[in-house]
Scaffold this motif. Structure first.
Motif, PDB file in Angstrom:
ATOM      1  N   LEU A 199       6.155   4.528  -6.033  1.00 25.53           N
ATOM      2  CA  LEU A 199       6.640   5.330  -4.898  1.00 25.53           C
ATOM      3  C   LEU A 199       7.933   6.054  -5.272  1.00 25.53           C
ATOM      4  CD1 LEU A 199       6.121   3.414  -1.555  1.00 25.53           C
ATOM      5  CD2 LEU A 199       5.604   5.792  -2.056  1.00 25.53           C
ATOM      6  N   GLY A 200       8.825   5.344  -5.955  1.00 22.09           N
ATOM      7  CA  GLY A 200      10.071   5.960  -6.403  1.00 22.09           C
ATOM      8  C   GLY A 200       9.802   7.125  -7.333  1.00 22.09           C
ATOM      9  N   LEU A 201       8.869   6.933  -8.271  1.00 17.70           N
ATOM     10  CA  LEU A 201       8.531   8.007  -9.208  1.00 17.70           C
ATOM     11  C   LEU A 201       7.942   9.205  -8.464  1.00 17.70           C
ATOM     12  CD1 LEU A 201       7.038   5.920 -12.157  1.00 17.70           C
ATOM     13  CD2 LEU A 201       9.084   7.339 -12.247  1.00 17.70           C
ATOM     14  N   ILE A 202       7.127   8.930  -7.445  1.00 18.96           N
ATOM     15  CA  ILE A 202       6.552  10.039  -6.668  1.00 18.96           C
ATOM     16  C   ILE A 202       7.666  10.814  -5.973  1.00 18.96           C
ATOM     17  CG2 ILE A 202       5.135  10.602  -4.641  1.00 18.96           C
ATOM     18  CD1 ILE A 202       3.298   8.284  -5.422  1.00 18.96           C
ATOM     19  N   GLU A 203       8.675  10.079  -5.479  1.00 21.14           N
ATOM     20  CA  GLU A 203       9.748  10.778  -4.776  1.00 21.14           C
ATOM     21  C   GLU A 203      10.634  11.577  -5.715  1.00 21.14           C
ATOM     22  OE1 GLU A 203      11.660   7.987  -2.174  1.00 21.14           O
ATOM     23  OE2 GLU A 203       9.765   7.729  -1.115  1.00 21.14           O
ATOM     24  N   VAL A 204      10.656  11.190  -7.001  1.00 19.99           N
ATOM     25  CA  VAL A 204      11.455  11.962  -7.956  1.00 19.99           C
ATOM     26  C   VAL A 204      10.610  13.057  -8.610  1.00 19.99           C
ATOM     27  CG1 VAL A 204      12.799  11.864 -10.085  1.00 19.99           C
ATOM     28  CG2 VAL A 204      12.998  10.025  -8.415  1.00 19.99           C
ATOM     29  N   PHE A 205       9.420  12.686  -9.078  1.00 18.81           N
ATOM     30  CA  PHE A 205       8.628  13.618  -9.878  1.00 18.81           C
ATOM     31  C   PHE A 205       7.417  14.189  -9.141  1.00 18.81           C
ATOM     32  CE2 PHE A 205      10.694  10.756 -12.931  1.00 18.81           C
ATOM     33  CZ  PHE A 205      11.326  11.676 -13.744  1.00 18.81           C
ATOM     34  N   GLY A 206       7.205  13.771  -7.884  1.00 17.33           N
ATOM     35  CA  GLY A 206       6.011  14.209  -7.160  1.00 17.33           C
ATOM     36  C   GLY A 206       6.078  15.661  -6.720  1.00 17.33           C
ATOM     37  N   ARG A 207       5.010  16.058  -5.998  1.00 18.06           N
ATOM     38  CA  ARG A 207       4.862  17.455  -5.580  1.00 18.06           C
ATOM     39  C   ARG A 207       6.020  17.950  -4.728  1.00 18.06           C
ATOM     40  NH1 ARG A 207       0.959  21.011  -5.970  1.00 18.06           N
ATOM     41  NH2 ARG A 207       1.153  22.561  -4.335  1.00 18.06           N
ATOM     42  N   SER A 208       6.505  17.063  -3.816  1.00 16.41           N
ATOM     43  CA  SER A 208       7.656  17.468  -3.009  1.00 16.41           C
ATOM     44  C   SER A 208       8.874  16.627  -3.387  1.00 16.41           C
ATOM     45  CB  SER A 208       7.325  17.322  -1.522  1.00 16.41           C
ATOM     46  OG  SER A 208       6.814  16.028  -1.280  1.00 16.41           O
ATOM     47  N   GLY A 209       8.889  16.156  -4.628  1.00 10.39           N
ATOM     48  CA  GLY A 209       9.983  15.300  -5.085  1.00 10.39           C
ATOM     49  C   GLY A 209      11.205  16.107  -5.495  1.00 10.39           C
TER      50      GLY A 209
ATOM     51  N   VAL B 147      12.636  16.657  -8.421  1.00 10.97           N
ATOM     52  CA  VAL B 147      12.534  17.570  -9.560  1.00 10.97           C
ATOM     53  C   VAL B 147      11.777  18.830  -9.146  1.00 10.97           C
ATOM     54  CG1 VAL B 147      11.627  17.856 -11.889  1.00 10.97           C
ATOM     55  CG2 VAL B 147      12.653  15.678 -11.217  1.00 10.97           C
ATOM     56  N   SER B 148      10.684  18.646  -8.377  1.00 11.25           N
ATOM     57  CA  SER B 148       9.914  19.805  -7.936  1.00 11.25           C
ATOM     58  C   SER B 148      10.755  20.724  -7.065  1.00 11.25           C
ATOM     59  CB  SER B 148       8.673  19.359  -7.161  1.00 11.25           C
ATOM     60  OG  SER B 148       7.758  18.753  -8.039  1.00 11.25           O
ATOM     61  N   GLN B 149      11.581  20.116  -6.197  1.00  6.67           N
ATOM     62  CA  GLN B 149      12.441  20.933  -5.339  1.00  6.67           C
ATOM     63  C   GLN B 149      13.438  21.732  -6.166  1.00  6.67           C
ATOM     64  OE1 GLN B 149      14.226  18.595  -2.220  1.00  6.67           O
ATOM     65  NE2 GLN B 149      12.218  17.917  -1.492  1.00  6.67           N
ATOM     66  N   ALA B 150      14.011  21.062  -7.164  1.00  3.57           N
ATOM     67  CA  ALA B 150      14.960  21.756  -8.032  1.00  3.57           C
ATOM     68  C   ALA B 150      14.262  22.898  -8.762  1.00  3.57           C
ATOM     69  CB  ALA B 150      15.568  20.778  -9.028  1.00  3.57           C
ATOM     70  N   LEU B 151      13.040  22.621  -9.232  1.00  8.84           N
ATOM     71  CA  LEU B 151      12.281  23.671  -9.924  1.00  8.84           C
ATOM     72  C   LEU B 151      11.954  24.810  -8.964  1.00  8.84           C
ATOM     73  CD1 LEU B 151       9.794  21.586 -12.100  1.00  8.84           C
ATOM     74  CD2 LEU B 151      11.762  22.902 -12.885  1.00  8.84           C
TER      75      LEU B 151
ATOM     76  N   GLY C  68      12.030  29.043  -8.956  1.00  9.24           N
ATOM     77  CA  GLY C  68      10.765  29.771  -8.851  1.00  9.24           C
ATOM     78  C   GLY C  68       9.647  29.170  -9.678  1.00  9.24           C
ATOM     79  N   VAL C  69       9.864  27.919 -10.170  1.00  5.93           N
ATOM     80  CA  VAL C  69       8.818  27.261 -10.963  1.00  5.93           C
ATOM     81  C   VAL C  69       7.933  26.446 -10.008  1.00  5.93           C
ATOM     82  CG1 VAL C  69       8.404  25.644 -12.863  1.00  5.93           C
ATOM     83  CG2 VAL C  69      10.424  27.123 -12.887  1.00  5.93           C
ATOM     84  N   PRO C  70       6.612  26.468 -10.194  1.00  2.00           N
ATOM     85  CA  PRO C  70       5.749  25.701  -9.305  1.00  2.00           C
ATOM     86  C   PRO C  70       6.022  24.199  -9.403  1.00  2.00           C
ATOM     87  CG  PRO C  70       4.499  26.580 -11.155  1.00  2.00           C
ATOM     88  CD  PRO C  70       5.848  27.218 -11.208  1.00  2.00           C
ATOM     89  N   PRO C  71       5.749  23.461  -8.333  1.00  3.17           N
ATOM     90  CA  PRO C  71       6.065  22.029  -8.321  1.00  3.17           C
ATOM     91  C   PRO C  71       5.230  21.239  -9.321  1.00  3.17           C
ATOM     92  CG  PRO C  71       4.802  22.631  -6.382  1.00  3.17           C
ATOM     93  CD  PRO C  71       5.158  23.921  -7.061  1.00  3.17           C
TER      94      PRO C  71
END
Lengths: 518, 230
Positions: free
Chosen positions: A102-112, A114-118, A122-125
């Motif tokens: 769950l923690g990994l999903i919140e960091v690296f997931g679609r709305s995590g 890293v995705s938000q930072a990307l 303008g980089v896709p999640p």
């Protein structure tokens, strides 16, 4: 060879070991008996086999590959917090898989994160579900283990080597060739084999992040054959394949592996004179930071997202927590009742017991044992009614090899140091256990109990086979909440699970050390 | 000449004071009770322990804070003097070039050094195949090619039997004389000290004393040393 006189009998331990072996072999036999080998493997079975091996190999390579520079940096730098960081690297061992995922999903997931930072760039999640998500989670769990194993390798390099190297003025490459490569050659094969074996039996990670034809492990396929199709023949066939696979990997891992990451003294910093250049220092700093961030970020994420939900958790979560505590208590008592006599028997020279039980622990995957037990129980009773003892028992089996590795050295010390004195004083049998053995093993027993409890509380494995909808342990309840897209409740329950598993470990480990003699 | 100028050496919580001079090309025994700081003194000279206050000078040049590799020092430890995965020739060659890239001339030096210590023909062997005495010889061959002004011995021959140890000490003495080096040797055995040293430094009660004649010190030991020698 005639046995020396001893203050205790090895008989209880031999019975315990025989019981464990009978249970595991019984489950294996049931699986093989029930497997419908005639049907052969379907395309999806082949895919599961291929995925299991490929992901385990890749996870092992990546974990060890990244661990080499991190361990090198930790070995040659001294900084405030080094000791704490090395201690934290032991934490993933008792970290419940579902919490970490769950923690990994919140960091690296679609709305995590890293995705938000990307997204700002303008980089896709990122997409965490599937092959690379499974690998990511396995590296998260095993990078710290690999780092500790390699760090232990560095620790075993005699201090004279570094002094000699300093005196000869060897440069970076010579240092690598003279000290690091010979050390790695001893340590890396064992680390690779152990992580490969661990990842072969991966279930919970694949259950949450994997699935589908491209990311199903054999363990997951067993579960699916069971739960979705109730095809016991196919489940048993898959379990048979898994037995061959894990037994092979366990043979290799035991032959290659010598270190165990429980060894103390990893926080000792050996004085070094090499790698004083600014570049080397910056590279080391970078690796240590990367390793720390990768390890701590998911834990931070689950803590932050779990806090709001923690206040009003549904009552089903509290019920599940109570069930988990019950299962964990039963499992821990069982572990201690089995391993203490086994450790005594081993200390009295029944060495082969260690090998056999350690081997069985590595080779027996929880879902295979679960399948076997299901096959055995069904003719006589309703397997679903026995969910709590079965889960506790299988959890105990998985902790067994680790418990033995903690207890045996201490029992050996005590037996070697004190049994002659005890014999001359006539302290034998129960009196020896009560007056000598137990008081002097408090620390090890506490640590073992802590591990057994934490691992059992966090386990999401065999319970998935046996549980009917009315009963759940806490990890299973979190999984069900996730399935119902109740993410806030799932995050809150995960934080509760994290607190319970680390809390019980801390309490038991500390309780053991309270009166510890040195 | 090595000079320790009002030096205080730190080893954990332990402090050793030293204010003394070791004359060039002398052979010096470091004598004293167990745990008095004999190894501490040697390790500070080699650069493995820090000199907290005071100075360390070699022929008038300050080396107090130099890296161990830039000091005029070769040292043999109690064990671990050879890399187990390298051949003897490679182990010796490390003393010339730590990257093991040798010119033909260097190769000759390595062979000559092994020849000098009586290990001709052993170039391709690994330390595990050798006896304890042969391993000591190989380590001495490396010291020989290092050509440092000072040789420090921290009881490297302690594990050898008496006859073999005497043989090694004689070899050390010869090599030190041939290369005009200075020898500093930690010793537990007065016989060893008498055998090859002319001066002795007494380390006791947190101090390293100025060097005196070895025979005289051992024949008329001060009370603290007498108690230790028994």
């Amino acid at each position: 060879m005639a046995d020396r006189a001893q203050p205790l009998s090895a008989r209880a331990g031999i019975w315990a070991a025989a019981g464990v072996a009978a249970l595991i072999f019984g489950a294996f036999a049931a699986v093989i008996w029930r497997a419908e080998a005639g049907r052969g493997l379907g395309p999806s079975d082949w895919a599961a086999l291929r995925f299991t091996v490929v992901q385990a190999a890749l996870s092992a390579l990546l974990s060890v590959g990244f661990a080499i520079p991190v361990a090198r940096a930790l070995a040659r730098r001294r900084f405030p917090g080094r000791r704490a960081l090395i201690a934290v690297m032991g934490a993933p061992f008792i970290l419940p898989v579902i919490v970490a995922v769950l923690g990994l999903i919140e960091v690296f997931g679609r709305s995590g994160w890293v995705s938000q930072a990307l997204g700002f760039l303008g980089v896709p999640p990122l997409q965490i579900y599937g092959f690379h998500g499974v690998i990511l989670a396995h590296v998260f769990f095993n990078l710290p283990l690999a780092t500790r194993l390699i760090l232990q390798g560095w620790q075993e390099v005699p201090a004279e080597r570094f002094r000699l190297a300093a005196q000869l003025g060897v440069d970076r490459w010579a240092m690598t060739r003279l000290i690091e490569i010979p050390m790695l050659r001893k340590v890396v094969p064992g680390a690779l084999a152990v992580i490969f074996a661990i990842c072969l039996t991966s279930f919970a990670v694949a259950l949450i992040l994997g699935g589908g034809p491209r990311a199903t492990t054999i363990e997951l396929a067993i579960y699916q054959a069971f739960r979705f199709d109730f095809d016991l023949g196919r489940a048993a066939l898959l379990a048979g394949i898994q037995i061959v696979l894990t037994t092979g990997a366990a043979v290799v891992a035991l032959r290659l592996g010598q270190g165990d990451s429980f060894g103390g003294g990893l926080d000792r910093a050996v004085r070094r004179w090499d790698a004083t250049s600014r570049l080397a220092r910056q590279i080391d700093t970078l690796w240590i930071l990367l390793g720390t961030v990768f390890l701590l970020l998911p834990l931070l994420a689950i803590t932050l997202s779990g806090l709001p939900g923690l206040a009003d958790l549904p009552s089903s979560v509290w019920q599940a927590a109570a069930t988990s505590l019950l299962v964990a208590t039963l499992s821990t008592v069982l572990v201690l009742l089995l391993t203490l006599p086994m450790a005594v028997a081993i200390a009295f020279g029944r060495d082969r017991l260690v090998e056999v039980s350690g081997f069985l622990g590595l080779a027996a995957s929880p879902l295979v044992i679960g399948t076997g037990l299901f096959v055995l129980i069904r003719p006589v009773a309703d397997p679903m009614a026995l969910v709590i003892p079965v889960t506790a028992g299988v959890n105990a089996l998985t902790v067994l090899p680790f418990a033995l590795r903690i207890l045996v050295p201490r029992v050996k010390d005590i037996v070697e140091g004190q049994s002659r004195l005890a014999l001359t004083l006539g302290i034998t049998g129960q009196n020896f256990v009560r007056l000598v053995l137990l008081p002097r093993m408090r620390a090890q027993l506490g640590f073992t109990a802590g591990l057994a409890t934490a691992l059992s509380i966090g386990d999401l494995g065999v319970i998935t086979l046996f549980a009917d909808p009315d009963i759940a342990t806490l990890p299973l309840q979190i999984y069900r909440l996730m399935g119902a897209y109740r993410m806030e409740a799932a995050a809150g329950a995960s934080l509760l699970l994290l607190i319970l598993s680390f809390g019980t470990f801390w309490l038991l480990d500390r309780g053991g050390r309270g009166h510890a003699e040195t | 000449m090595l000079r320790l100028d009002d030096a205080v050496i730190a080893n954990g919580a332990f402090r050793l004071q030293a204010d003394l001079e070791i004359p060039a090309q002398s052979k010096v025994a470091v004598i004293g009770p167990s745990g008095a700081g004999k190894s501490t003194l040697i390790e500070a000279i080699a650069g493995f322990l820090p000199v907290e206050t005071g100075h360390l000078l070699w022929n008038g040049r300050e080396i107090t804070n130099d890296h161990p590799s830039t000091r005029p020092v070769a040292m043999l430890f109690q064990d671990g003097n050879l890399f187990q995965h390298l051949t003897l020739a490679q182990n010796v060659a490390l003393g010339l070039h730590p990257d093991l890239r040798l010119s033909p001339d260097d190769q000759k030096k390595v062979d000559a050094a092994l020849d000098r210590v009586g290990l001709a023909g052993f170039e391709r062997r690994k330390p595990a195949d050798l006896s304890g005495g042969q391993r000591s010889r190989a380590a001495l061959a490396r010291v020989l090619v290092q050509r440092r002004g000072m040789l420090l011995l921290d009881e490297p021959f302690a594990a050898l039997g008496p006859a073999l140890r005497a043989e090694m000490l004689d070899l050390v003495s010869e090599l030190v004389s041939e290369t005009s080096a200075t020898l500093l040797m930690v010793s537990h055995d007065p016989q060893d000290a008498r055998r090859i040293t002319n001066l002795a430094v007494l380390v006791a009660e947190g101090r390293a004393a100025k060097p005196v004649d070895t025979e005289q010190l051992l024949n008329n030991p001060p009370p603290v040393l007498r108690k230790y020698l028994g």
